[in-house]
Design a protein around this motif. Structure first.
Motif, PDB file in Angstrom:
ATOM      1  N   HIS A  35       0.839  -1.204   0.000  1.00 23.36           N
ATOM      2  CA  HIS A  35       0.000   0.000   0.000  1.00 23.36           C
ATOM      3  C   HIS A  35       0.866   1.244   0.000  1.00 23.36           C
ATOM      4  N   GLU A  36       0.249   2.354  -0.342  1.00 23.68           N
ATOM      5  CA  GLU A  36       0.900   3.658  -0.255  1.00 23.68           C
ATOM      6  C   GLU A  36       0.543   4.254   1.107  1.00 23.68           C
ATOM      7  N   PRO A  37       1.513   4.782   1.836  1.00 19.14           N
ATOM      8  CA  PRO A  37       1.214   5.365   3.143  1.00 19.14           C
ATOM      9  C   PRO A  37       0.637   6.778   3.009  1.00 19.14           C
ATOM     10  N   ASN A  38      -0.505   6.867   2.347  1.00 17.51           N
ATOM     11  CA  ASN A  38      -1.112   8.172   2.099  1.00 17.51           C
ATOM     12  C   ASN A  38      -2.367   8.348   2.969  1.00 17.51           C
ATOM     13  N   GLY A  39      -3.015   9.472   2.811  1.00 17.42           N
ATOM     14  CA  GLY A  39      -4.209   9.760   3.600  1.00 17.42           C
ATOM     15  C   GLY A  39      -5.334   8.774   3.372  1.00 17.42           C
ATOM     16  N   TYR A  40      -5.453   8.273   2.143  1.00 19.75           N
ATOM     17  CA  TYR A  40      -6.520   7.309   1.851  1.00 19.75           C
ATOM     18  C   TYR A  40      -6.281   5.994   2.585  1.00 19.75           C
ATOM     19  N   PHE A  41      -5.035   5.551   2.625  1.00 19.58           N
ATOM     20  CA  PHE A  41      -4.721   4.338   3.380  1.00 19.58           C
ATOM     21  C   PHE A  41      -5.116   4.528   4.844  1.00 19.58           C
ATOM     22  N   TRP A  42      -4.693   5.655   5.434  1.00 17.00           N
ATOM     23  CA  TRP A  42      -4.985   5.883   6.847  1.00 17.00           C
ATOM     24  C   TRP A  42      -6.475   6.078   7.087  1.00 17.00           C
ATOM     25  N   GLY A  43      -7.195   6.579   6.093  1.00 19.01           N
ATOM     26  CA  GLY A  43      -8.652   6.650   6.213  1.00 19.01           C
ATOM     27  C   GLY A  43      -9.267   5.267   6.298  1.00 19.01           C
ATOM     28  N   GLY A  44      -8.784   4.348   5.459  1.00 17.63           N
ATOM     29  CA  GLY A  44      -9.252   2.961   5.527  1.00 17.63           C
ATOM     30  C   GLY A  44      -8.898   2.313   6.846  1.00 17.63           C
ATOM     31  N   MET A  45      -7.680   2.568   7.327  1.00 17.51           N
ATOM     32  CA  MET A  45      -7.267   2.005   8.604  1.00 17.51           C
ATOM     33  C   MET A  45      -8.128   2.566   9.733  1.00 17.51           C
ATOM     34  N   ALA A  46      -8.418   3.860   9.696  1.00 14.89           N
ATOM     35  CA  ALA A  46      -9.258   4.461  10.732  1.00 14.89           C
ATOM     36  C   ALA A  46     -10.653   3.845  10.726  1.00 14.89           C
ATOM     37  N   GLN A  47     -11.207   3.605   9.544  1.00 13.42           N
ATOM     38  CA  GLN A  47     -12.524   2.967   9.473  1.00 13.42           C
ATOM     39  C   GLN A  47     -12.480   1.547  10.029  1.00 13.42           C
ATOM     40  N   TRP A  48     -11.384   0.844   9.769  1.00 12.86           N
ATOM     41  CA  TRP A  48     -11.216  -0.508  10.306  1.00 12.86           C
ATOM     42  C   TRP A  48     -11.115  -0.466  11.835  1.00 12.86           C
ATOM     43  N   LEU A  49     -10.397   0.503  12.356  1.00 13.50           N
ATOM     44  CA  LEU A  49     -10.268   0.635  13.809  1.00 13.50           C
ATOM     45  C   LEU A  49     -11.611   0.983  14.447  1.00 13.50           C
ATOM     46  N   VAL A  50     -12.408   1.813  13.786  1.00 11.08           N
ATOM     47  CA  VAL A  50     -13.742   2.122  14.302  1.00 11.08           C
ATOM     48  C   VAL A  50     -14.566   0.842  14.360  1.00 11.08           C
ATOM     49  N   ARG A  51     -14.486   0.045  13.340  1.00  5.55           N
ATOM     50  CA  ARG A  51     -15.268  -1.199  13.302  1.00  5.55           C
ATOM     51  C   ARG A  51     -14.819  -2.195  14.373  1.00  5.55           C
ATOM     52  N   THR A  52     -13.514  -2.268  14.624  1.00  9.46           N
ATOM     53  CA  THR A  52     -12.992  -3.349  15.462  1.00  9.46           C
ATOM     54  C   THR A  52     -12.518  -2.943  16.854  1.00  9.46           C
ATOM     55  N   GLN A  53     -12.076  -1.705  17.023  1.00 15.81           N
ATOM     56  CA  GLN A  53     -11.480  -1.333  18.308  1.00 15.81           C
ATOM     57  C   GLN A  53     -12.208  -0.212  19.040  1.00 15.81           C
ATOM     58  N   VAL A  54     -12.792   0.696  18.319  1.00 12.66           N
ATOM     59  CA  VAL A  54     -13.482   1.825  18.962  1.00 12.66           C
ATOM     60  C   VAL A  54     -14.883   2.024  18.351  1.00 12.66           C
ATOM     61  N   PRO A  55     -15.719   0.987  18.420  1.00 17.99           N
ATOM     62  CA  PRO A  55     -17.039   1.090  17.796  1.00 17.99           C
ATOM     63  C   PRO A  55     -17.924   2.171  18.419  1.00 17.99           C
ATOM     64  N   GLU A  56     -17.555   2.635  19.598  1.00 19.33           N
ATOM     65  CA  GLU A  56     -18.348   3.685  20.238  1.00 19.33           C
ATOM     66  C   GLU A  56     -18.297   5.005  19.475  1.00 19.33           C
ATOM     67  N   VAL A  57     -17.362   5.178  18.550  1.00 20.72           N
ATOM     68  CA  VAL A  57     -17.304   6.421  17.773  1.00 20.72           C
ATOM     69  C   VAL A  57     -18.004   6.298  16.418  1.00 20.72           C
ATOM     70  N   GLU A  58     -18.512   5.130  16.104  1.00 23.08           N
ATOM     71  CA  GLU A  58     -19.238   4.924  14.832  1.00 23.08           C
ATOM     72  C   GLU A  58     -20.366   5.936  14.705  1.00 23.08           C
ATOM     73  N   GLY A  59     -20.409   6.623  13.578  1.00 28.96           N
ATOM     74  CA  GLY A  59     -21.446   7.615  13.322  1.00 28.96           C
ATOM     75  C   GLY A  59     -21.192   8.960  13.982  1.00 28.96           C
ATOM     76  N   ARG A  60     -20.135   9.074  14.754  1.00 31.30           N
ATOM     77  CA  ARG A  60     -19.835  10.324  15.456  1.00 31.30           C
ATOM     78  C   ARG A  60     -18.706  11.103  14.789  1.00 31.30           C
TER      79      ARG A  60
END
Length: 112
Positions: free
Chosen positions: A34-59
């Motif tokens: 992968h390229e370490p760009n903003g889009y990659f980190w956006g995908g990673m952040a969405q994955w973290l919301v799904r798996t590690q911090v679901p309390e921020v989903e939709g916020r």
């Protein structure tokens, strides 16, 4: 939360930002195909919301660009929780290969 920054962009509105391409995780992201760009980190952040911090989903909302990761919204606390989770990954690159593999298996698009 370094290298992320949480700023107030206007009264009651906040952004969680990180310059992409200059993080401790760049080499590992590249080695993972992968390229370490903003889009990659956006995908990673969405994955973290799904798996590690679901309390921020939709916020929080996401608006990454090639050179910058950005999440934003009026909920400063939710952005701080996400920033802490994302910083833990950025600053511990050895966690990335497993997170990327699991995310891709679950359909996360690390849109880079």
């Amino acid at each position: 939360m370094d290298p992320l920054k949480l700023i107030e962009t206007s009264p009651g509105n906040f952004s969680l930002i990180m310059n992409a391409g200059g993080t401790p995780a760049d080499v590992v992201v590249g080695e993972s195909g992968h390229e370490p760009n903003g889009y990659f980190w956006g995908g990673m952040a969405q994955w973290l919301v799904r798996t590690q911090v679901p309390e921020v989903e939709g916020r929080v909302k996401f608006d990454p660009e090639a050179g910058m990761f950005c999440a934003y919204g009026p909920d400063r606390e939710a952005l701080a929780v996400l920033g802490t989770a994302l910083a833990a990954v950025v600053n511990a690159p050895d966690l990335l290969p497993a997170l990327i593999a699991k995310g891709e298996a679950e359909g996360i698009d690390f849109d880079d």
